[in-house]
Design an enzyme around this catalytic site. Structure first.
Site, PDB file in Angstrom:
ATOM      1  N   ASP A  17     139.326  40.726  15.905  1.00 20.32           N
ATOM      2  CA  ASP A  17     140.765  41.028  16.010  1.00 20.32           C
ATOM      3  C   ASP A  17     141.126  41.535  17.405  1.00 20.32           C
ATOM      4  O   ASP A  17     140.313  42.195  18.064  1.00 20.32           O
ATOM      5  CB  ASP A  17     141.140  42.077  14.953  1.00 20.32           C
ATOM      6  CG  ASP A  17     142.644  42.162  14.752  1.00 20.32           C
ATOM      7  OD1 ASP A  17     143.356  41.186  15.065  1.00 20.32           O
ATOM      8  OD2 ASP A  17     143.123  43.213  14.281  1.00 20.32           O
ATOM      9  N   TRP A  22     145.333  41.249  23.661  1.00 17.04           N
ATOM     10  CA  TRP A  22     144.645  41.026  24.938  1.00 17.04           C
ATOM     11  C   TRP A  22     145.513  40.141  25.838  1.00 17.04           C
ATOM     12  O   TRP A  22     145.674  40.415  27.031  1.00 17.04           O
ATOM     13  CB  TRP A  22     143.286  40.365  24.691  1.00 17.04           C
ATOM     14  CG  TRP A  22     142.466  40.152  25.916  1.00 17.04           C
ATOM     15  CD1 TRP A  22     141.554  41.016  26.461  1.00 17.04           C
ATOM     16  CD2 TRP A  22     142.488  38.986  26.764  1.00 17.04           C
ATOM     17  NE1 TRP A  22     141.014  40.465  27.601  1.00 17.04           N
ATOM     18  CE2 TRP A  22     141.570  39.224  27.812  1.00 17.04           C
ATOM     19  CE3 TRP A  22     143.192  37.779  26.747  1.00 17.04           C
ATOM     20  CZ2 TRP A  22     141.332  38.291  28.818  1.00 17.04           C
ATOM     21  CZ3 TRP A  22     142.958  36.852  27.756  1.00 17.04           C
ATOM     22  CH2 TRP A  22     142.034  37.113  28.772  1.00 17.04           C
ATOM     23  N   ARG A  30     149.989  34.153  23.489  1.00 18.67           N
ATOM     24  CA  ARG A  30     148.953  34.616  22.557  1.00 18.67           C
ATOM     25  C   ARG A  30     147.780  33.638  22.456  1.00 18.67           C
ATOM     26  O   ARG A  30     146.628  34.051  22.299  1.00 18.67           O
ATOM     27  CB  ARG A  30     149.576  34.850  21.171  1.00 18.67           C
ATOM     28  CG  ARG A  30     150.505  36.058  21.114  1.00 18.67           C
ATOM     29  CD  ARG A  30     151.116  36.187  19.718  1.00 18.67           C
ATOM     30  NE  ARG A  30     150.089  36.317  18.707  1.00 18.67           N
ATOM     31  CZ  ARG A  30     149.538  37.472  18.330  1.00 18.67           C
ATOM     32  NH1 ARG A  30     149.948  38.599  18.860  1.00 18.67           N
ATOM     33  NH2 ARG A  30     148.603  37.490  17.413  1.00 18.67           N
ATOM     34  N   HIS A  34     143.431  33.723  22.208  1.00 18.20           N
ATOM     35  CA  HIS A  34     142.509  33.071  21.267  1.00 18.20           C
ATOM     36  C   HIS A  34     141.461  32.255  22.033  1.00 18.20           C
ATOM     37  O   HIS A  34     140.302  32.201  21.646  1.00 18.20           O
ATOM     38  CB  HIS A  34     143.285  32.173  20.299  1.00 18.20           C
ATOM     39  CG  HIS A  34     144.243  32.942  19.428  1.00 18.20           C
ATOM     40  ND1 HIS A  34     143.882  34.085  18.762  1.00 18.20           N
ATOM     41  CD2 HIS A  34     145.558  32.744  19.137  1.00 18.20           C
ATOM     42  CE1 HIS A  34     144.932  34.552  18.083  1.00 18.20           C
ATOM     43  NE2 HIS A  34     145.957  33.760  18.309  1.00 18.20           N
ATOM     44  N   ASN A  65     146.934  33.974   7.792  1.00 17.61           N
ATOM     45  CA  ASN A  65     147.346  33.632   9.162  1.00 17.61           C
ATOM     46  C   ASN A  65     148.296  32.429   9.227  1.00 17.61           C
ATOM     47  O   ASN A  65     148.934  32.183  10.251  1.00 17.61           O
ATOM     48  CB  ASN A  65     146.132  33.412  10.072  1.00 17.61           C
ATOM     49  CG  ASN A  65     145.397  34.689  10.435  1.00 17.61           C
ATOM     50  OD1 ASN A  65     144.182  34.700  10.631  1.00 17.61           O
ATOM     51  ND2 ASN A  65     146.126  35.808  10.551  1.00 17.61           N
TER      52      ASN A  65
HETATM   53  C1  IPE Z   1     142.307  39.337  10.466  1.00 20.09           C
HETATM   54  O1  IPE Z   1     143.114  39.714  11.533  1.00 20.09           O
HETATM   55  C2  IPE Z   1     142.059  37.852  10.511  1.00 20.09           C
HETATM   56  C3  IPE Z   1     141.205  37.367  11.586  1.00 20.09           C
HETATM   57  C4  IPE Z   1     140.627  38.077  12.515  1.00 20.09           C
HETATM   58  C5  IPE Z   1     140.961  35.945  11.573  1.00 20.09           C
HETATM   59  P1  IPE Z   1     144.688  39.833  11.399  1.00 20.09           P
HETATM   60  O2  IPE Z   1     145.195  40.230  12.724  1.00 20.09           O
HETATM   61  O3  IPE Z   1     145.267  38.604  10.810  1.00 20.09           O
HETATM   62  O4  IPE Z   1     144.862  41.026  10.345  1.00 20.09           O
HETATM   63  P2  IPE Z   1     146.131  41.924  10.029  1.00 20.09           P
HETATM   64  O5  IPE Z   1     147.262  40.982   9.785  1.00 20.09           O
HETATM   65  O6  IPE Z   1     146.387  42.780  11.223  1.00 20.09           O
HETATM   66  O7  IPE Z   1     145.739  42.728   8.840  1.00 20.09           O
HETATM   67  C1  IPE Z   2     142.606  37.810  15.808  1.00 19.34           C
HETATM   68  O1  IPE Z   2     143.413  38.241  16.846  1.00 19.34           O
HETATM   69  C2  IPE Z   2     142.502  36.318  15.747  1.00 19.34           C
HETATM   70  C3  IPE Z   2     143.221  35.684  14.624  1.00 19.34           C
HETATM   71  C4  IPE Z   2     143.833  36.319  13.671  1.00 19.34           C
HETATM   72  C5  IPE Z   2     143.228  34.245  14.599  1.00 19.34           C
HETATM   73  P1  IPE Z   2     144.966  38.489  16.621  1.00 19.34           P
HETATM   74  O2  IPE Z   2     145.687  37.224  16.951  1.00 19.34           O
HETATM   75  O3  IPE Z   2     145.231  39.023  15.268  1.00 19.34           O
HETATM   76  O4  IPE Z   2     145.262  39.572  17.722  1.00 19.34           O
HETATM   77  P2  IPE Z   2     146.265  40.802  17.597  1.00 19.34           P
HETATM   78  O5  IPE Z   2     145.831  41.611  16.416  1.00 19.34           O
HETATM   79  O6  IPE Z   2     147.634  40.236  17.421  1.00 19.34           O
HETATM   80  O7  IPE Z   2     146.097  41.515  18.890  1.00 19.34           O
HETATM   81 MG    MG Z   3     145.345  40.927  14.541  1.00 19.42          MG
END
Ligand code: IPE
Ligand code: IPE
Ligand code: MG
Length: 239
Positions: A17, A22, A30, A34, A65
């Site tokens: 996460d 980042w 965003r 990734h 997601n």
């Molecule tokens: C969990 O992260 C899913 C992955 C890392 C793939 P999220 O960013 O989706 O989780 P929440 O929404 O903050 O709980």
């Molecule tokens: C985790 O990073 C990756 C996925 C959920 C695919 P995030 O995209 O959730 O990153 P933040 O939490 O928004 O920083």
């Molecule tokens: Mg996240």
């Protein structure tokens, strides 16, 4: 004092996460976060294999997601297809066996073919198992396991459910890491993490390097895993 277990965890599970934050901090889209996340995963896979970890299970895309903006979802899908093409030969050379864990309905035929081909190409590898959880949710897994047992007319027990679960090919995780500072499970490995040691890192996933991994492993090694027993029982058994 808790007795230490200086063992390398056999199975590490990671909620990767913090990619979005980042990127946002760098005024980037965003999806750039990734992309950097894929680099971080490559480094982490190598570091785990070098340390003798047997199984690494990572959360790449959750059932929830899909609720993100369409551009981000399609960016993630494209990134996955691209990463499959690029990374599989390298992973295979490194002796890594790939498994994709999650619901395949809802993924494009091209993506499903990529997943199946990658699993086939790495099926003979024995150094480390890498489970990539994609379109995965812990609740989905429990429900699909129960549905399969019902369909086969089998009784639902802890053992039969366990065997019908999407991660039945590996033992339960020993160490559950979440990066990005949040302290929640977000529907990852709900069943399998019953006795995992939890470690939350403030590092964003693209910044999670070897030192951060070693910090998580050291924390694991300082814990006493009691599995319901008393501390005295555990120290007698390990003395
Ligand atoms: C969990 O992260 C899913 C992955 C890392 C793939 P999220 O960013 O989706 O989780 P929440 O929404 O903050 O709980
Ligand atoms: C985790 O990073 C990756 C996925 C959920 C695919 P995030 O995209 O959730 O990153 P933040 O939490 O928004 O920083
Ligand atoms: Mg996240």
């Amino acid at each position: 004092m808790a007795s230490s277990s200086p063992r390398i965890p056999h199975h590490i599970a990671i909620v990767m996460d913090g990619n979005g934050r980042w990127a946002t901090r760098r005024f980037l889209p965003r999806v750039a976060g990734h992309k950097q996340g894929v680099e971080s995963l490559r480094r982490c896979v190598k570091a785990c294999a070098d340390r003798g970890v047997g199984v690494l299970t990572v959360f790449a895309f959750s059932s929830e997601n899909w609720n993100r903006p369409v551009e981000e979802v399609s960016g993630l899908m494209e990134l996955m297809v691209g990463a499959l093409g690029r990374e599989v030969p390298r992973l295979s050379n490194d002796g890594v066996r790939l498994h994709f864990v999650g619901e395949r309905a809802g993924l494009s035929p091209k993506m499903v073919k990529g997943l199946v081909d990658a699993e086939t190409a790495t099926a003979q590898n024995t150094r480390m198992v890498l489970n990539v959880c994609f379109n995965y949710g812990g609740r989905w897994d429990i429900a699909q396991a129960a549905a399969r047992l019902t369909e086969r007319g089998e009784a639902i027990t802890e053992l039969s459910l366990d065997r019908a679960m999407a991660l039945a090919h590996v033992p339960d995780p020993d160490l559950f890491i979440r990066t990005g500072g949040e302290q929640r499970l977000s529907n990852f490995l709900l069943w399998q993490s019953a006795y995992a040691e939890l470690f939350f890192s403030d590092k964003l996933w693209p910044e999670f390097d070897e030192a951060a991994l070693d910090e998580a492993i050291a924390a694991f090694q300082s814990r006493e895993r009691r599995f319901g027993q008393t501390s005295a029982q555990v120290s007698t058994a390990t003395a």
